[in-house]
Design a protein around this motif. Structure first.
Motif, PDB file in Angstrom:
ATOM      1  N   ASN A  35      35.669  11.311 -68.178  1.00 23.13           N
ATOM      2  CA  ASN A  35      35.830  10.195 -69.113  1.00 23.13           C
ATOM      3  C   ASN A  35      35.209   8.918 -68.570  1.00 23.13           C
ATOM      4  O   ASN A  35      35.221   8.666 -67.366  1.00 23.13           O
ATOM      5  N   TYR A  89      34.368   4.537 -69.855  1.00 24.55           N
ATOM      6  CA  TYR A  89      34.390   3.516 -70.893  1.00 24.55           C
ATOM      7  C   TYR A  89      33.153   2.649 -70.761  1.00 24.55           C
ATOM      8  O   TYR A  89      32.628   2.436 -69.670  1.00 24.55           O
ATOM      9  N   ASP A 123      36.007   7.441 -65.040  1.00 17.67           N
ATOM     10  CA  ASP A 123      37.347   7.733 -64.562  1.00 17.67           C
ATOM     11  C   ASP A 123      37.269   8.162 -63.097  1.00 17.67           C
ATOM     12  O   ASP A 123      36.466   9.019 -62.745  1.00 17.67           O
ATOM     13  N   ASN A 170      33.613   9.540 -75.537  1.00 18.12           N
ATOM     14  CA  ASN A 170      33.345   8.811 -74.302  1.00 18.12           C
ATOM     15  C   ASN A 170      33.575   9.699 -73.084  1.00 18.12           C
ATOM     16  O   ASN A 170      34.467   9.452 -72.267  1.00 18.12           O
ATOM     17  N   SER A 171      32.766  10.715 -72.950  1.00 11.37           N
ATOM     18  CA  SER A 171      32.866  11.580 -71.780  1.00 11.37           C
ATOM     19  C   SER A 171      31.521  12.240 -71.494  1.00 11.37           C
ATOM     20  O   SER A 171      30.717  12.460 -72.398  1.00 11.37           O
TER      21      SER A 171
END
Length: 273
Positions: free
Chosen positions: A115, A117, A103, A159-160
């Motif tokens: 975060n 992905y 992010d 997912n972080s």
């Protein structure tokens, strides 16, 4: 009486993660209705976004950017720009099969989870449409966690990036225990204290070097033990799960660490599978 199977052996990650390259690789993620991918050449990467349903207003999105990877205090960043020469910078972690794209929102406090992905090449994963690329571990139990004021250093959601830092003043044998689904093939681990805005914290803090990993089947009570040497890198690396038992619980015990340049605290920033 319970069955106990113990295999003790040493696994050393000999791959030079810093020497790994994105060139020629395509990382993808797909869902029931969408698919996206990043394809890398020597100078550019192409982002492709497509959908699998009929929408007369939708146009497949394909963007191409110049890029370069730069390491700051061992933390990799991707710099990219298009023909309009608007340059962007973002934290990116990668290995031979996975890429974690983070992010870019920097409005949060630097201690808050970052975060990301995940996308993969498929080398170690079989990703059908709708399958999850990466999963977070659950039922996490720590031998200790470092607390500073109101903040507790522990892993966050699936997912972080959110470093677990044990309290070494109270805990001489730091360990973490967690559950995974039966049939998982490997653990994915991000070593050290990774922070997008303060990359120097990676080398200032200690990183995990030697660990003892205990694999358990909670139903059959079978156990397998593995001694693992981790690389001194923030990029994702693996702890492979033995094939002789079905594992649903794993304990990672920190045995030794790479010395930090400023602090003795040791950290792990992500554990998934």
């Amino acid at each position: 009486m319970y069955k106990k199977i113990i295999f003790v052996f040493l696994t050393v990650f000999t791959t030079n993660v810093y020497g790994q390259s994105l060139i020629g690789k395509t990382f993808f993620s797909s869902g029931p209705e969408i698919e996206e991918s990043y394809s890398f050449t020597e100078e550019r990467f192409t982002y492709n976004f497509d959908v699998f349903f009929s929408d007369p207003n939708f146009k497949q999105k394909i963007d191409s950017y110049f890029y370069e990877i730069k390491y700051e205090d061992k933390i990799p960043y991707i710099y990219y720009w298009n023909e309009e020469n608007k340059k962007e910078k973002n934290l990116i972690l990668f290995n031979d099969d996975y890429i974690f794209i983070f992010d870019s929102d920097k409005t949060n406090n630097f201690l808050e989870p970052i975060n990301f992905y995940a996308l993969c090449t498929g080398k170690y994963t079989t990703n059908a449409k709708g399958d999850t690329i990466i999963n977070g571990v659950y039922n996490r139990k720590y031998s200790s966690t470092l607390k500073e004021k109101d903040y507790e250093y522990c892993l966050d959601d699936e997912n972080s990036i959110s470093p677990w830092v044990p309290d070494l003043k109270k805990d001489k044998n730091p360990n973490i225990t967690f559950n995974i689904i039966l049939g998982a093939r490997k653990i994915i681990l991000v070593n050290g204290f990774v922070n997008r805005d303060k990359p120097y914290l990676f080398e200032q803090n200690a990183r995990v070097k030697n660990v003892e990993v205990i694999f358990r089947n909670s139903e059959t009570k079978e156990i397998s033990v593995k001694q693992v040497v981790l690389e001194d890198t923030p990029n994702p690396q693996y702890i492979f799960i033995p094939e002789n038992i079905k594992v649903d619980e794993i304990e990672i015990r920190i045995v030794d660490s790479y010395k930090g340049s400023k602090y003795d605290d040791v950290a792990i920033s992500y554990i998934g599978y």
